[in-house]
Enzyme design. Structure first.
Site, short mmCIF file in Angstrom:
data_model
loop_
_atom_site.label_atom_id
_atom_site.label_comp_id
_atom_site.label_asym_id
_atom_site.label_seq_id
_atom_site.Cartn_x
_atom_site.Cartn_y
_atom_site.Cartn_z
CG ASP A 70 -0.23 -0.20 2.53
OD1 ASP A 70 0.90 -0.74 2.54
OD2 ASP A 70 -0.81 0.20 3.57
CB THR B 73 -4.31 -0.57 10.43
OG1 THR B 73 -5.44 -1.00 9.67
CG2 THR B 73 -4.24 -1.36 11.73
#
Length: 214
Positions: free
Chosen positions: A69, A92
């Site tokens: 990512d 997160t």
């Protein structure tokens, strides 16, 4: 049914999709997503990290350790903004990644995400209530909830300002700071260190990488 309905929200028919690309840092999810692409889109999804050309060099000690990512966002940021960049991703984990003016990945910072911090506070302090992430009207809380919200919200603002300032000091070049991720909208106007808000940065990066790998 849910997939058809989800695509319909953007006016896309299921039959129009004939290619897919995946970037994930959750290995156990990869099999299910790949299977979904084969079943509903009749295609084999490309996976970031499995031999795909990204169009950048990774200048860290162990290049294979960088999350897919983060690399996808780096590709997108370089494609959309000139010069040296800092990409803050509110996921997160809260990550700050540095991309050179040549588009190469130079490293970054990983801090606990906002929601992870809330969960840790909830587990460790039984007498404190569970709260949501909100921007309090002032730094000084007048009650337990507002004091907790201030600590989380303004604490993260201070974290970001400190890290961005130190990164810019180390690079010693003009740098554009781009914010993305789920909670970026909540923090975008809280500090002057964020120059750009780009909620679709990762999606743009996936499209860019797919075009680089015809």
């Amino acid at each position: 049914v849910w997939l058809t309905q989800l695509l319909a929200l953007d006016g896309i028919d299921l039959g129009e999709v004939n290619a897919a690309i995946i970037a994930t840092v959750v290995p156990q999810a990869l099999h299910e997503i790949s299977a979904l692409c084969r079943r509903y889109f009749n295609c084999e999804a490309r996976v970031v990290g499995r031999g795909l050309e990204l169009g950048l060099k990774i200048h860290i000690d162990r290049p294979g350790d960088v999350g897919a990512d983060r690399l996808v966002s780096a590709v997108a940021a370089h494609d959309r903004y000139p010069g040296w960049l800092i990409v803050i991703d509110f996921g997160t984990a809260t990550t700050l990644d540095v991309i050179s003016d040549d588009g190469d990945y130079e490293g970054g910072v990983i801090a606990p995400g906002v929601n992870l911090s809330l969960e840790a506070l909830d587990r460790a302090a039984a007498k404190l209530p569970r709260i949501s992430v909100e921007r309090p009207p002032s730094v000084i809380g007048t009650g337990t909830v507002s004091a907790m919200q201030s600590g989380v919200y303004w604490g993260y603002v201070g974290l970001l300002e400190g890290l961005v300032t130190r990164i810019r000091g180390e690079i010693d070049q003009p740098m554009t700071c781009v914010a993305t991720g789920g909670l970026a909208a909540l923090f975008r106007d809280a500090t002057d260190v964020i120059d750009e808000f780009d909620p679709n940065l990762t999606l743009h990066g996936l499209c860019r990488i797919h075009r680089l790998n015809p």
